[in-house]
Design a protein around this motif. Structure first.
Motif, PDB file in Angstrom:
ATOM      1  N   LYS A 238       0.708  -1.242  -0.290  1.00  0.00           N
ATOM      2  CA  LYS A 238      -0.149  -0.065   0.031  1.00  0.00           C
ATOM      3  C   LYS A 238       1.022   1.694   0.088  1.00  0.00           C
ATOM      4  N   SER A 239       1.996   1.074  -0.218  1.00  0.00           N
ATOM      5  CA  SER A 239       2.667   2.575  -0.118  1.00  0.00           C
ATOM      6  C   SER A 239       2.739   2.418  -1.204  1.00  0.00           C
ATOM      7  N   PRO A 240       2.973   4.670  -1.172  1.00  0.00           N
ATOM      8  CA  PRO A 240       3.502   5.480  -2.674  1.00  0.00           C
ATOM      9  C   PRO A 240       4.318   5.130  -3.930  1.00  0.00           C
ATOM     10  N   ARG A 241       5.875   4.114  -3.181  1.00  0.00           N
ATOM     11  CA  ARG A 241       6.380   3.229  -4.200  1.00  0.00           C
ATOM     12  C   ARG A 241       5.841   2.074  -4.722  1.00  0.00           C
ATOM     13  N   ALA A 242       5.596   1.176  -3.969  1.00  0.00           N
ATOM     14  CA  ALA A 242       4.702   0.372  -3.829  1.00  0.00           C
ATOM     15  C   ALA A 242       3.421  -0.088  -5.611  1.00  0.00           C
ATOM     16  N   GLU A 243       3.151   1.204  -5.389  1.00  0.00           N
ATOM     17  CA  GLU A 243       2.208   1.991  -6.381  1.00  0.00           C
ATOM     18  C   GLU A 243       2.530   2.119  -7.524  1.00  0.00           C
ATOM     19  N   SER A 244       3.633   2.686  -7.271  1.00  0.00           N
ATOM     20  CA  SER A 244       4.473   3.354  -8.384  1.00  0.00           C
ATOM     21  C   SER A 244       4.783   2.518  -9.090  1.00  0.00           C
ATOM     22  N   PHE A 245       5.264   1.228  -8.862  1.00  0.00           N
ATOM     23  CA  PHE A 245       5.407  -0.363  -9.628  1.00  0.00           C
ATOM     24  C   PHE A 245       4.360  -0.570 -10.512  1.00  0.00           C
ATOM     25  N   ARG A 246       2.881  -0.222  -9.827  1.00  0.00           N
ATOM     26  CA  ARG A 246       1.809  -0.968 -10.346  1.00  0.00           C
ATOM     27  C   ARG A 246       1.103   0.001 -11.663  1.00  0.00           C
ATOM     28  N   SER A 247       1.940   1.337 -11.689  1.00  0.00           N
ATOM     29  CA  SER A 247       1.892   2.084 -12.659  1.00  0.00           C
ATOM     30  C   SER A 247       2.667   1.555 -13.796  1.00  0.00           C
ATOM     31  N   LEU A 248       3.473   1.435 -13.400  1.00  0.00           N
ATOM     32  CA  LEU A 248       4.558   1.297 -14.840  1.00  0.00           C
ATOM     33  C   LEU A 248       4.401  -0.104 -15.544  1.00  0.00           C
ATOM     34  N   ARG A 249       3.925  -1.165 -14.549  1.00  0.00           N
ATOM     35  CA  ARG A 249       3.221  -2.604 -14.585  1.00  0.00           C
ATOM     36  C   ARG A 249       1.832  -2.294 -15.684  1.00  0.00           C
ATOM     37  N   THR A 250       0.725  -1.132 -15.508  1.00  0.00           N
ATOM     38  CA  THR A 250      -0.226  -0.733 -16.488  1.00  0.00           C
ATOM     39  C   THR A 250       1.152   0.141 -17.455  1.00  0.00           C
TER      40      THR A 250
END
Length: 460
Positions: A238-250
């Motif tokens: 749930k961290s912002p850094r983890a979210e950035s990897f999900r954005s990269l995945r998208t």
């Protein structure tokens, strides 16, 4: 540079600019305190000529007086005027030294001479100005006299006596402090702009856009604890850094609109740019979305994925390439089963030859049929050729660029290395991006290490 660039530089180096302004103020204050106060006092002398009441004679006389005034101004600093002053005031200095304390100027469009004297003693300053004016009056009367002894046609009259000053004229503390602020501010801005101009490191997306048209797939924000928790998507989803990897995945999924192979080499220009953690976290993010993913540690010089995923890494890719082990025996499932990890295995003496072999090419082709995504963690492009050789046999390369670390010529050289082997670049990923300040992008970071070599030579 545009106005916005200058504003960004000011915001970025404001601490340095403020520090130099404070240094300028401190220097000005120290100078003002160290300098001995000096007092200034002025006397005024009126220059006139004797003439008739005829208008024409008056005009000529006035013009003559203005012309003579320039001569008398220069006469003030000569020994013929200053020696009587020294004698009258019993000064123990030379005429040259006194000349440094006494000055004269002519008021524009008038026949008035202002004589100013400076001294550390306010009383002496007034005496010097008055005595010099008196001496000048006498000297002019003497040298302007005619040979037959007739009275000089030029007359000097002291119209204003010098008074004893009550406040020093130097140092001018407010003026010195203002100059200190201006000089410090100018030096601070100049140094900041010069440093920004000479800095060749990539710090933001604008620097990348000025080098290449390759799209930026995303950015990973700087995280000081990245080394302690490299798999942030698993450790803190749930961290912002983890979210950035999900954005990269998208963003990566948007590239897969064609039938091209979904295999990507994750590499960088140099070491310590965060390519391994980027590949590992991207693999986890893809598997969390339901994709069948395999991540291969093709960094046969300095493997890290086995450590990151906490799996056995003694046998892996190198053993498969030399047919010492089978692919099925070396692949290890991780997590909930959608992610498979192929560690590097034993460190070979010839990694470039193995990664560029036809066996490796067939291995990638076979894995593309078994998995939705094949991610390959490859060594940096500039130190060795491994990454470029691998990228040629995949759907493209994801080049990691560390903000504040990678230099522009390094990224340019890395991209050229891929072009030389006819490998495509799927996109760029910025890492170590600051979360605050003018270069903030909004994403994360991790490093590759202090050096680049074989695992035996470098601490993991």
């Amino acid at each position: 540079m545009e106005l916005t660039d200058y504003l960004r530089v000011l915001r970025k180096y404001w601490v340095l600019i403020v520090a130099l302004v404070l240094v300028g103020v401190a220097t000005a204050a120290a100078y003002s305190l160290a300098k001995t106060p000096e007092y200034s006092s002025s006397a005024k002398v009126f220059v006139s000529t004797q003439s008739s009441d005829n208008v024409s004679d008056l005009t000529q006389g006035n013009t003559y007086s203005q012309q003579r005034v320039k001569t008398y101004v220069n006469l003030v600093s000569t020994p013929i005027v200053l020696q009587p002053v020294i004698a009258a005031l019993e000064l123990n200095i030379t005429a040259g030294q006194l000349g440094g304390q006494v000055s004269a100027v002519a008021t524009p469009d008038t026949t008035i001479i202002q004589i100013t004297a400076t001294s550390e003693d306010p009383v002496l300053a007034a005496e010097l100005a008055n005595t010099t004016a008196e001496s000048l009056t006498g000297v002019v009367a003497k040298i302007e006299s005619t040979d037959d002894g007739a009275t000089s046609p030029v007359k000097l009259t002291r119209v204003q006596e010098a008074n004893v000053p009550t406040t020093p004229g130097s140092p001018n503390v407010p003026l010195n402090l203002a100059l200190g602020v201006l000089v410090g501010l100018a030096l601070g801005i100049a140094f900041a702009v010069l440093r920004e101009t000479l800095d060749t490191r990539i710090r933001n997306e604008r620097d990348i856009e000025g080098l290449t048209e390759i799209p930026i797939m995303g950015g990973i924000a700087f995280d000081p604890k990245a080394k302690q928790r490299p798999l942030i998507v698993q450790a803190d989803p749930k961290s912002p850094r983890a979210e950035s990897f999900r954005s990269l995945r998208t963003n990566l999924q948007f590239l897969d609109v064609s039938d091209q192979p979904r295999s990507y080499v994750v590499t960088s220009s140099i070491q310590s740019e965060g390519k391994s953690t980027t590949a590992a976290n991207l693999a986890i993010a893809l598997s969390d979305a339901g994709h069948r993913v395999i991540i291969i540690d093709a960094d046969l010089r300095r493997p890290k994925l086995a450590t990151y995923f906490d799996i056995e890494g003694a046998v892996g890719l190198s053993d498969v390439l030399i047919r010492r082990a089978t692919l099925e025996d070396t692949m290890q499932p991780w997590g909930r089963g959608a992610l498979t990890v192929l560690p590097a295995g034993a460190i070979p003496p010839n990694p470039s030859e193995l990664l560029g072999s036809s066996v490796m090419q067939k291995l990638i082709s076979g894995l593309e049929k078994q998995f939705d995504y094949v991610l390959i963690d490859a060594p940096p492009l500039l130190p060795v050729t491994d990454g470029a050789l691998l990228a040629r046999h995949t759907g493209g390369a994801l080049v990691v660029v560390a903000a504040g670390r990678t230099h522009k010529n390094q990224l340019k050289g890395a991209l050229e290395a891929l072009v030389h082997v006819n490998a495509s670049v799927a996109g760029l990923v910025m890492t170590m991006v600051p979360t605050k300040g003018p270069d903030a992008y909004g994403y994360a970071r991790y490093g590759y290490g202090a050096g680049y070599g074989y695992a035996e030579d470098v601490k993991a």
